[in-house]
Enzyme design. Structure first.
Site, short mmCIF file in Angstrom:
data_model
loop_
_atom_site.label_atom_id
_atom_site.label_comp_id
_atom_site.label_asym_id
_atom_site.label_seq_id
_atom_site.Cartn_x
_atom_site.Cartn_y
_atom_site.Cartn_z
N ARG A 176 0.69 -1.16 -0.08
CA ARG A 176 -0.11 -0.10 -0.14
C ARG A 176 0.78 1.23 -0.09
O ARG A 176 1.78 1.33 0.69
CB ARG A 176 -0.92 0.17 1.21
CG ARG A 176 -2.07 -0.85 0.99
CD ARG A 176 -3.08 -0.52 -0.09
NE ARG A 176 -4.23 -1.40 0.10
CZ ARG A 176 -4.54 -2.51 -1.18
NH1 ARG A 176 -3.23 -2.79 -1.87
NH2 ARG A 176 -5.36 -3.06 -1.11
N ASP A 213 4.61 -0.25 -7.02
CA ASP A 213 3.24 -0.41 -7.58
C ASP A 213 2.31 0.16 -7.16
O ASP A 213 1.02 0.29 -7.73
CB ASP A 213 2.97 -2.04 -7.71
CG ASP A 213 1.88 -2.32 -8.32
OD1 ASP A 213 1.73 -2.13 -9.75
OD2 ASP A 213 0.97 -3.13 -7.89
N GLU A 246 -2.32 7.64 -5.44
CA GLU A 246 -2.38 6.95 -6.82
C GLU A 246 -3.94 7.10 -7.28
O GLU A 246 -4.08 7.05 -8.48
CB GLU A 246 -1.93 5.52 -6.49
CG GLU A 246 -3.14 4.61 -5.56
CD GLU A 246 -2.66 3.24 -5.63
OE1 GLU A 246 -1.48 3.10 -5.16
OE2 GLU A 246 -3.55 2.34 -5.64
N HIS A 280 -0.40 -0.06 -9.95
CA HIS A 280 -1.29 -1.06 -9.02
C HIS A 280 -1.74 -2.17 -9.70
O HIS A 280 -2.84 -2.47 -9.82
CB HIS A 280 -2.31 -0.24 -8.37
CG HIS A 280 -2.79 -0.90 -7.21
ND1 HIS A 280 -3.16 -0.24 -5.95
CD2 HIS A 280 -2.91 -2.19 -6.83
CE1 HIS A 280 -3.80 -0.94 -4.93
NE2 HIS A 280 -3.42 -2.30 -5.51
P1 NAD Z 1 -2.12 -11.31 4.49
O1 NAD Z 1 -2.98 -11.14 5.45
O2 NAD Z 1 -2.03 -12.95 4.02
O3 NAD Z 1 -0.75 -11.18 5.09
C1 NAD Z 1 -0.21 -9.99 5.73
C2 NAD Z 1 0.78 -10.22 6.73
O4 NAD Z 1 1.30 -9.14 7.34
C3 NAD Z 1 0.25 -11.30 7.63
O5 NAD Z 1 1.13 -12.16 8.19
C4 NAD Z 1 0.23 -10.26 9.05
O6 NAD Z 1 0.52 -11.14 10.25
C5 NAD Z 1 1.20 -9.20 8.85
N1 NAD Z 1 1.12 -7.98 9.40
C6 NAD Z 1 -0.18 -7.40 9.86
N2 NAD Z 1 0.31 -6.16 10.36
C7 NAD Z 1 1.58 -6.08 10.23
C8 NAD Z 1 2.60 -4.81 10.62
N3 NAD Z 1 2.13 -3.88 11.29
N4 NAD Z 1 3.75 -5.18 10.30
C9 NAD Z 1 4.10 -6.25 9.54
N5 NAD Z 1 3.47 -7.39 9.47
C10 NAD Z 1 2.18 -7.20 9.53
O7 NAD Z 1 -2.20 -10.53 3.30
P2 NAD Z 1 -1.52 -10.69 1.73
O8 NAD Z 1 -2.49 -11.59 0.86
O9 NAD Z 1 -0.05 -11.48 1.79
O10 NAD Z 1 -1.63 -9.08 1.30
C11 NAD Z 1 -0.64 -8.15 1.88
C12 NAD Z 1 -0.99 -6.80 1.30
O11 NAD Z 1 -0.75 -6.79 0.05
C13 NAD Z 1 -2.29 -6.56 1.34
O12 NAD Z 1 -2.90 -6.16 2.61
C14 NAD Z 1 -2.66 -5.53 0.37
O13 NAD Z 1 -2.32 -4.23 0.84
C15 NAD Z 1 -1.32 -5.73 -0.81
N6 NAD Z 1 -2.10 -6.32 -1.84
C16 NAD Z 1 -1.40 -5.50 -3.20
C17 NAD Z 1 -1.84 -5.98 -4.22
C18 NAD Z 1 -1.37 -5.15 -5.50
O14 NAD Z 1 -1.93 -5.52 -6.71
N7 NAD Z 1 -0.48 -4.37 -5.45
C19 NAD Z 1 -2.73 -7.05 -4.50
C20 NAD Z 1 -3.09 -7.80 -3.43
C21 NAD Z 1 -2.49 -7.41 -2.03
C1 COI Z 2 -5.88 -5.94 -3.22
O1 COI Z 2 -6.54 -7.01 -3.55
O2 COI Z 2 -5.70 -5.76 -2.07
C2 COI Z 2 -5.30 -4.97 -4.20
O3 COI Z 2 -4.49 -4.18 -3.93
C3 COI Z 2 -5.86 -5.14 -5.68
C4 COI Z 2 -6.51 -4.02 -6.09
C5 COI Z 2 -7.16 -4.15 -7.37
C6 COI Z 2 -7.64 -3.45 -5.20
#
Ligand code: NAD
Ligand code: COI
Length: 333
Positions: free
Chosen positions: A237, A261, A266, A298
């Site tokens: 994020r 990303d 954004e 993103h």
């Molecule tokens: P997830 O919930 O499986 O894993 C998140 C991990 O972060 C967990 O292990 C949790 O314990 C840990 N965590 C929570 N708070 C924390 C903190 N303050 N410091 C360190 N670790 C902490 O989530 P995920 O599926 O692995 O996704 C992670 C993040 O990726 C999402 O929250 C989202 O913001 C981002 N994301 C981005 C995209 C993209 O297209 N760029 C897509 C999907 C997700």
């Molecule tokens: C998420 O799934 O958290 C993402 O960042 C993907 C976006 C299309 C909202």
């Protein structure tokens, strides 16, 4: 039962059509528009709302859904940090997300961005397009032998850790809730604090949710703790990083490269064709002009597998909540 879906892109529609055909009792209304205060009216008469978030879902919006008799709200995303969860609970609205639609999509993208930074591919491709085949200035680095710091070792971070380890990196990690199986397997070593990770890593890759406690965790002070020549990869994020501080770190040479990303401001730009229009965000303009900064809009999630899973899992969760009152994809506020 009727579900209204917002932010539907053309590539999602075939998956929605297949889902609808397999569930003849279900009526699905789709809209390309993002859910807003103005178009929330369209949800009247539906039983559930399904969105892809861009911008906040506010107390007022949840109040209006409650007034329309809607008590199921599904996001096709992992993240839901922009939702007023307290208000949702107050108005009796159950929220579901898609906790895992394709961790590989995002993890692979993070590794690809790292490779692009390390092998100067932005300059390389631009140079070759101009039929300039000179090597000078293109000497790269190798992930092999680097210390990679993974922040957040959930679905995505664990896959990223495996991928970086596959290149021969030493993987350290910080997670608020460490996963014993990842450290016991020898894949990675947890450190006790984010500061400890910042001080030890050559490459820092973010895979945690955005929370009040980690907002702006990359800032002037934390950059001072980092190794000279650190590389920062953010596919999590934008608000994890104070962008002005990162820009200063890049300009001073303390930070050797960054791949973003996601970006704190954004929302006005990503998903839009801004060609020929002025970008008012000076920090984004500065990043776009730097060869050692990679900006992507993103799109880490954006693969065929992910899109199908986002649709299917989000709609399954809506039906599950409607039929049983619960789902393991309910978001805990
Ligand atoms: P997830 O919930 O499986 O894993 C998140 C991990 O972060 C967990 O292990 C949790 O314990 C840990 N965590 C929570 N708070 C924390 C903190 N303050 N410091 C360190 N670790 C902490 O989530 P995920 O599926 O692995 O996704 C992670 C993040 O990726 C999402 O929250 C989202 O913001 C981002 N994301 C981005 C995209 C993209 O297209 N760029 C897509 C999907 C997700
Ligand atoms: C998420 O799934 O958290 C993402 O960042 C993907 C976006 C299309 C909202």
């Amino acid at each position: 039962m009727k579900i209204i879906m917002y932010s539907v892109r053309s590539e999602e529609q075939p998956f929605i059509d297949i889902y609808a055909a397999a569930h003849p009792d279900l009526q699905i209304e789709t809209h390309a528009e993002v859910l807003t205060q103005e178009n929330i009216e369209w949800a009247k008469g539906s039983d559930a709302v399904c969105i892809l978030p861009r911008g906040p879902v506010t107390r007022d919006m949840f109040a209006r859904l409650h007034a329309f008799g809607i008590h199921i709200f599904a996001t096709r995303s992992v993240g839901y940090e922009t939702f007023d969860l307290v208000a949702a609970r107050e108005f009796g609205i159950t929220i579901t997300n898609v906790p895992s639609y394709s961790p590989s999509a995002i993890a692979e993208f993070a590794v690809a961005l790292t490779l692009d930074l390390f092998r100067n591919t932005r300059s390389l491709y631009r140079r070759v397009e101009q039929q300039n085949f000179v090597w000078q200035g293109l000497m790269g680095r190798e992930i092999n032998g680097q210390t990679v710091g993974i922040v957040g070792t959930g679905h995505i971070g664990a896959v990223a850790a495996k991928a970086f380890a596959g290149f021969g990196a030493q993987v350290i990690a910080y997670d608020k809730y460490p996963k014993a199986e990842l450290s016991e397997s020898g894949l990675l070593t947890y450190v006790d604090s984010l500061d400890e990770l910042f001080a030890a890593a050559d490459i820092i890759s973010f895979h945690c949710p955005l929370t009040p406690e980690n907002t702006g965790c990359v800032n002037d002070d934390s950059i001072k703790l980092m190794k000279d020549g650190v590389h920062i990869i953010n596919t999590a994020r934008g608000k994890l990083i104070d962008s002005k501080a990162l820009l200063a770190g890049l300009r001073s040479g303390k930070v050797a490269g960054a791949a973003l990303d996601v970006y704190d401001n954004e929302a006005p730009y990503y998903g839009q064709d801004w060609n020929g229009k002025e970008i008012e965000d000076e920090t984004l303009n500065a990043f776009l002009a730097m060869d050692n900064v990679l900006i992507t809009p993103h799109v880490a999630f954006y693969t065929h597998v992910a899109i199908q899973n986002m649709v299917d899992i989000a709609l399954n969760s809506v039906l599950e909540v409607a039929q049983t009152g619960t789902s393991r994809n309910i978001v805990q506020g």
